[in-house]
Design a protein around this motif. Structure first.
Motif, PDB file in Angstrom:
ATOM      1  N   VAL A  95       0.839  -1.205   0.000  1.00  0.00           N
ATOM      2  CA  VAL A  95       0.000   0.000   0.000  1.00  0.00           C
ATOM      3  C   VAL A  95       0.870   1.250   0.000  1.00  0.00           C
ATOM      4  CG1 VAL A  95      -1.749   1.297   1.264  1.00  0.00           C
ATOM      5  CG2 VAL A  95      -1.885  -1.195   1.175  1.00  0.00           C
ATOM      6  N   GLU A  96       1.900   1.272   0.838  1.00  0.00           N
ATOM      7  CA  GLU A  96       2.768   2.450   0.949  1.00  0.00           C
ATOM      8  C   GLU A  96       3.565   2.688  -0.329  1.00  0.00           C
ATOM      9  OE1 GLU A  96       4.990   1.606   4.455  1.00  0.00           O
ATOM     10  OE2 GLU A  96       3.426   2.360   5.817  1.00  0.00           O
ATOM     11  N   GLN A  97       3.936   1.597  -1.022  1.00  0.00           N
ATOM     12  CA  GLN A  97       4.637   1.763  -2.293  1.00  0.00           C
ATOM     13  C   GLN A  97       3.733   2.395  -3.344  1.00  0.00           C
ATOM     14  OE1 GLN A  97       6.170  -2.108  -3.340  1.00  0.00           O
ATOM     15  NE2 GLN A  97       7.469  -2.204  -1.513  1.00  0.00           N
ATOM     16  N   MET A  98       2.440   2.053  -3.281  1.00  0.00           N
ATOM     17  CA  MET A  98       1.499   2.641  -4.237  1.00  0.00           C
ATOM     18  C   MET A  98       1.246   4.107  -3.905  1.00  0.00           C
ATOM     19  SD  MET A  98      -1.289  -0.326  -5.114  1.00  0.00           S
ATOM     20  CE  MET A  98      -1.814  -0.687  -3.430  1.00  0.00           C
ATOM     21  N   ASN A  99       1.030   4.402  -2.632  1.00  0.00           N
ATOM     22  CA  ASN A  99       0.796   5.781  -2.200  1.00  0.00           C
ATOM     23  C   ASN A  99       0.844   5.825  -0.679  1.00  0.00           C
ATOM     24  OD1 ASN A  99      -0.053   8.403  -1.693  1.00  0.00           O
ATOM     25  ND2 ASN A  99      -1.539   8.403  -3.371  1.00  0.00           N
ATOM     26  N   GLU A 100       1.915   6.404  -0.148  1.00  0.00           N
ATOM     27  CA  GLU A 100       2.058   6.428   1.321  1.00  0.00           C
ATOM     28  C   GLU A 100       1.012   7.326   1.994  1.00  0.00           C
ATOM     29  OE1 GLU A 100       5.223   9.418  -0.191  1.00  0.00           O
ATOM     30  OE2 GLU A 100       4.325   7.514  -0.807  1.00  0.00           O
ATOM     31  N   ASP A 101       0.358   8.180   1.215  1.00  0.00           N
ATOM     32  CA  ASP A 101      -0.679   9.060   1.763  1.00  0.00           C
ATOM     33  C   ASP A 101      -2.064   8.427   1.641  1.00  0.00           C
ATOM     34  OD1 ASP A 101       1.227  11.071   2.325  1.00  0.00           O
ATOM     35  OD2 ASP A 101       1.121  11.783   0.256  1.00  0.00           O
ATOM     36  N   TYR A 102      -2.178   7.165   2.008  1.00  0.00           N
ATOM     37  CA  TYR A 102      -3.469   6.482   1.914  1.00  0.00           C
ATOM     38  C   TYR A 102      -4.362   6.874   3.090  1.00  0.00           C
ATOM     39  CZ  TYR A 102      -1.366   3.224   5.289  1.00  0.00           C
ATOM     40  OH  TYR A 102      -0.749   2.675   6.391  1.00  0.00           O
ATOM     41  N   ASN A 103      -5.656   6.612   2.941  1.00  0.00           N
ATOM     42  CA  ASN A 103      -6.642   6.962   3.959  1.00  0.00           C
ATOM     43  C   ASN A 103      -7.223   5.701   4.589  1.00  0.00           C
ATOM     44  OD1 ASN A 103      -7.013  10.019   3.114  1.00  0.00           O
ATOM     45  ND2 ASN A 103      -7.183   8.814   1.235  1.00  0.00           N
ATOM     46  N   ILE A 104      -7.394   5.691   5.904  1.00  0.00           N
ATOM     47  CA  ILE A 104      -8.017   4.577   6.610  1.00  0.00           C
ATOM     48  C   ILE A 104      -9.476   4.941   6.878  1.00  0.00           C
ATOM     49  CG2 ILE A 104      -8.005   3.161   8.702  1.00  0.00           C
ATOM     50  CD1 ILE A 104      -4.994   3.631   8.877  1.00  0.00           C
ATOM     51  N   ILE A 105     -10.389   4.029   6.509  1.00  0.00           N
ATOM     52  CA  ILE A 105     -11.815   4.332   6.614  1.00  0.00           C
ATOM     53  C   ILE A 105     -12.581   3.189   7.295  1.00  0.00           C
ATOM     54  CG2 ILE A 105     -11.853   5.809   4.558  1.00  0.00           C
ATOM     55  CD1 ILE A 105     -13.048   3.402   3.014  1.00  0.00           C
ATOM     56  N   THR A 106     -13.821   3.509   7.678  1.00  0.00           N
ATOM     57  CA  THR A 106     -14.786   2.497   8.133  1.00  0.00           C
ATOM     58  C   THR A 106     -16.097   2.739   7.398  1.00  0.00           C
ATOM     59  OG1 THR A 106     -15.711   3.832   9.926  1.00  0.00           O
ATOM     60  CG2 THR A 106     -13.734   2.523  10.442  1.00  0.00           C
ATOM     61  N   LEU A 107     -17.003   1.798   7.534  1.00  0.00           N
ATOM     62  CA  LEU A 107     -18.298   1.939   6.880  1.00  0.00           C
ATOM     63  C   LEU A 107     -19.050   3.160   7.373  1.00  0.00           C
ATOM     64  CD1 LEU A 107     -20.082   0.576   4.762  1.00  0.00           C
ATOM     65  CD2 LEU A 107     -21.045  -0.859   6.570  1.00  0.00           C
ATOM     66  N   GLU A 108     -18.820   3.550   8.612  1.00  0.00           N
ATOM     67  CA  GLU A 108     -19.476   4.714   9.197  1.00  0.00           C
ATOM     68  C   GLU A 108     -19.160   5.990   8.430  1.00  0.00           C
ATOM     69  OE1 GLU A 108     -21.501   5.074  12.103  1.00  0.00           O
ATOM     70  OE2 GLU A 108     -21.743   2.930  11.721  1.00  0.00           O
ATOM     71  N   ASP A 109     -18.002   6.031   7.799  1.00  0.00           N
ATOM     72  CA  ASP A 109     -17.593   7.242   7.078  1.00  0.00           C
ATOM     73  C   ASP A 109     -18.494   7.555   5.884  1.00  0.00           C
ATOM     74  OD1 ASP A 109     -15.365   7.743   8.731  1.00  0.00           O
ATOM     75  OD2 ASP A 109     -14.178   6.278   7.626  1.00  0.00           O
ATOM     76  N   PHE A 110     -19.298   6.594   5.450  1.00  0.00           N
ATOM     77  CA  PHE A 110     -20.189   6.819   4.304  1.00  0.00           C
ATOM     78  C   PHE A 110     -21.548   7.372   4.728  1.00  0.00           C
ATOM     79  CE2 PHE A 110     -17.130   3.862   2.573  1.00  0.00           C
ATOM     80  CZ  PHE A 110     -16.973   4.295   1.269  1.00  0.00           C
ATOM     81  N   LYS A 111     -21.803   7.450   6.038  1.00  0.00           N
ATOM     82  CA  LYS A 111     -23.143   7.839   6.497  1.00  0.00           C
ATOM     83  C   LYS A 111     -23.554   9.217   6.006  1.00  0.00           C
ATOM     84  CE  LYS A 111     -24.245   5.005  10.478  1.00  0.00           C
ATOM     85  NZ  LYS A 111     -24.591   4.981  11.911  1.00  0.00           N
ATOM     86  N   GLY A 112     -22.604  10.121   5.942  1.00  0.00           N
ATOM     87  CA  GLY A 112     -22.938  11.476   5.525  1.00  0.00           C
ATOM     88  C   GLY A 112     -23.315  11.586   4.064  1.00  0.00           C
ATOM     89  N   TYR A 113     -23.060  10.502   3.290  1.00  0.00           N
ATOM     90  CA  TYR A 113     -23.348  10.550   1.850  1.00  0.00           C
ATOM     91  C   TYR A 113     -24.636   9.813   1.486  1.00  0.00           C
ATOM     92  CZ  TYR A 113     -18.484  12.021   1.629  1.00  0.00           C
ATOM     93  OH  TYR A 113     -17.301  12.681   1.807  1.00  0.00           O
ATOM     94  N   GLN A 114     -25.283   9.203   2.457  1.00  0.00           N
ATOM     95  CA  GLN A 114     -26.479   8.405   2.166  1.00  0.00           C
ATOM     96  C   GLN A 114     -27.710   9.273   1.982  1.00  0.00           C
ATOM     97  OE1 GLN A 114     -26.801   5.366   5.147  1.00  0.00           O
ATOM     98  NE2 GLN A 114     -24.820   4.460   4.651  1.00  0.00           N
TER      99      GLN A 114
END
Length: 624
Positions: free
Chosen positions: A605-624
């Motif tokens: 993951v870090e080789q692809m992009n070290e600035d990756y984001n960690i998420i959970t399903l809860e993070d989508f609630k604001g878009y529903q």
């Protein structure tokens, strides 16, 4: 032969200028070819690695009087070198001749032969030639040479070239064989070199030697898995029964009685092993009995060949089970179980499986023969893995890896609240995955490529997504054809679909070969990796780990060769479907917490992009 003379790298380029990094790659290849070296080349999709590789190899080949043998996995992949070589021929002063050998069976004018096993097809083809039955076989290359060259070198695609040749009453394979006498470059699919029986006949027929050639293997990330599958066989109880039936029809009474008795003993042995199974498979640790069966059947060689000729004479066009069983067991004698494991499976039917787990036993000598070797891919495995699986010599292997575009072209999200880890799979976990995919599809546009470890999981996800009201979803199945998927996607887009979810299996046809492009940009701009595509835990994978441990004497390398390396390749190949040109950008969702828990996956993951984001399903609630 075509006159050979020195040429410059720049003068060979059939385009106004080199793309960024291409000249440096060509220089590296040119400078390192020779002395038995193997070059490992990794360059990302869109880089254009084919032209610098061909130019460097051709220049060196001209100077050292070496030919080029360029191998591709599938016939579709032969189009890229065909196009580049056609462009090179069109350039003033470049005297380059080439021929392209696709699967001989697939281009045969007798379409009913295309369903045969390849080895059986070759026997059938030889019989037709020898008996003068095949009207497409040219008796004299001289008579057709000029016509073939005209048709071939004035075609825009391989398909067009082969169609023209066949419509002129000439076998496309034989046309290429005639053309190969003056060819600097020979393009062919993997079996032409990696299948021993085919390689000997092929090289003799085109008057080439590996020792005098530069061997280029394209899409080499596929090579270890391809070789393992190629060198394995599955012998079912049904196969044995059908072989016995053929023996009773096409062998003498006395010989057939002996052969059928052997088949009955082998069937009885397989069934006795299956009767004690507690799992889907049973590892067979005593190889002695199988080797005895293989020794016994070798006595029937001339009788099997004679029976097969009688089988053909009766105008049978389907597979000969008698020949198939004989060839399978003969294969055992070639290897004597080195690099193999043996097991019995009941899925889908009771069968004995002779599984290759380390193809280096079979191909190590192949890679030591050429004047030089190039293995290249957009996602090349680690050097240590290739050395282990292909028998490459460490002291003569060098590598060149072009830094990929993933970092600048992607935004990466890693989910920490889901996993496909076997012991944690549950209906609740599958529901969470479906919620992730559903929410991602509502935010995305164009095509969302969802990649799961297995077809079973794909089917579960399809059902759950349909229950959530997702209508524009297409699933890859075991018998899916890429052309059919492309037609479905185009149909949905014509009907106004803004977002299409494409469910694919890791390492399947779609993640290896699908391209959906519009205005030179990939329409796949979101990739969702569901879980880590490790092989399912089973007695088979346990045995593979044990055997690789014995071979490497290093538990870490054993684990990496069985689990990590294949999974990494599948992940990168799937992501690569979204990055087909320099203009492409993509959003990547890695839905498994192991991507941040396991060191090897976290490093990926870090080789692809070290600035990756960690998420959970809860993070989508604001878009529903």
């Amino acid at each position: 032969m075509t006159a050979r003379r020195e040429v410059d790298l720049d003068k060979l380029l059939p385009y106004p200028r080199w793309r960024k990094g291409q000249y440096e790659l060509a220089e590296f290849i040119y400078s390192n070819l020779g002395e038995g070296r193997t070059l490992l080349i990794e360059a990302p999709t869109g880089f254009g690695k084919t032209i610098p590789t061909l130019i460097a190899a051709f220049k060196k080949g001209v100077e050292e009087e070496k030919d080029i043998i360029y191998l591709v996995r599938t016939k579709n992949e032969a189009q890229a070198p065909f196009t580049e070589l056609t462009n090179l021929r069109a350039k003033v002063g470049v005297d380059i001749w080439f021929s392209v050998f696709q699967n001989k069976r697939d281009v045969c004018a007798f379409k009913e032969f295309r369903i045969l096993d390849y080895e059986e097809f070759l026997l059938r083809c030889k019989m037709f030639r020898d008996r003068g039955i095949c009207r497409f076989f040219p008796e004299d290359c001289e008579k057709i040479y000029s016509k073939v060259a005209e048709l071939f070198f004035n075609s825009r695609s391989l398909e067009e070239a082969y169609d023209k040749i066949l419509s002129n009453g000439i076998c496309p394979y034989e046309a290429m064989r005639c053309l190969s006498r003056d060819s600097n470059v020979i393009i062919g699919t993997y079996p032409y070199i990696f299948k021993e029986d085919i390689r000997k006949v092929f090289l003799h027929s085109i008057n080439k030697r590996l020792e005098d050639s530069i061997l280029i293997v394209d899409e080499a990330h596929n090579l270890p898995e391809y070789l393992m599958n190629t060198f394995s066989f599955r012998l079912s109880v049904f196969d044995l029964k059908m072989a016995s039936r053929e023996a009773s029809k096409f062998m003498s009474r006395e010989i057939s009685r002996e052969f059928i008795s052997l088949m009955n003993l082998l069937e009885k042995w397989i069934k006795s092993l299956a009767s004690t199974m507690n799992n889907e498979i049973k590892i067979v640790r005593n190889f002695g009995e199988l080797i005895v069966f293989a020794d016994d059947i070798s006595r029937f060689r001339s009788e099997v060949n004679a029976a097969y000729l009688r089988y053909i004479a009766r105008r049978n066009t389907g597979r000969s089970y008698l020949l198939y069983v004989y060839r399978c067991l003969s294969n055992v004698l070639k290897t004597r179980m080195q690099g193999y494991i043996l097991y019995v499976s009941k899925t889908p039917v009771t069968a004995l499986v002779y599984q290759c787990i380390n193809p280096s036993v079979r191909v190590g000598k192949i890679f030591s023969k050429p004047w030089s070797v190039i293995l290249m891919s957009g996602t090349l495995p680690l050097r240590e893995y290739l050395e282990l699986m292909l028998g490459l010599r460490r002291e003569s292997t060098v590598e060149y890896r072009v830094e990929g575009r993933v970092k600048e072209a992607t935004e990466i999200f890693v989910a920490k609240d889901v996993t496909t880890k076997f012991e944690e799979r549950s209906e609740h976990m599958f529901e969470k995955y479906a919620d992730y995919i559903y929410n991602i599809s509502r935010l995305a546009r164009n095509i969302v490529l969802v990649v799961a470890p297995s077809y079973n999981l794909l089917r579960k996800l399809l059902k759950l997504l349909l229950l959530r009201g997702l209508k524009t979803v297409i699933i890859e199945r075991e018998n899916t054809r890429i052309e059919g998927i492309v037609r479905k996607i185009k149909g949905l887009r014509r009907r106004g679909a803004e977002t299409i979810v494409l469910l694919a299996v890791a390492g399947g046809k779609l993640t290896e070969g699908i391209e959906i492009v519009e205005d030179s940009k990939s329409l796949i701009n979101t990739v969702v990796i569901v879980g880590v595509p490790y092989p399912e835990p089973s007695p088979l994978t346990e045995e593979m780990i044990k055997e690789m441990n014995k071979l490497t004497r290093d538990p870490r390398k054993a684990w990496e060769s069985v689990f990590e390396a294949p999974a990494t390749i599948k992940i990168l190949q799937a992501i690569g479907r979204s990055l087909r040109s320099k203009r492409d950008k993509a959003t990547i969702f890695l839905l498994d917490r192991r991507f941040i828990e396991r060191d090897t996956l976290k490093n990926l993951v870090e080789q692809m992009n070290e600035d990756y984001n960690i998420i959970t399903l809860e993070d989508f609630k604001g878009y529903q």
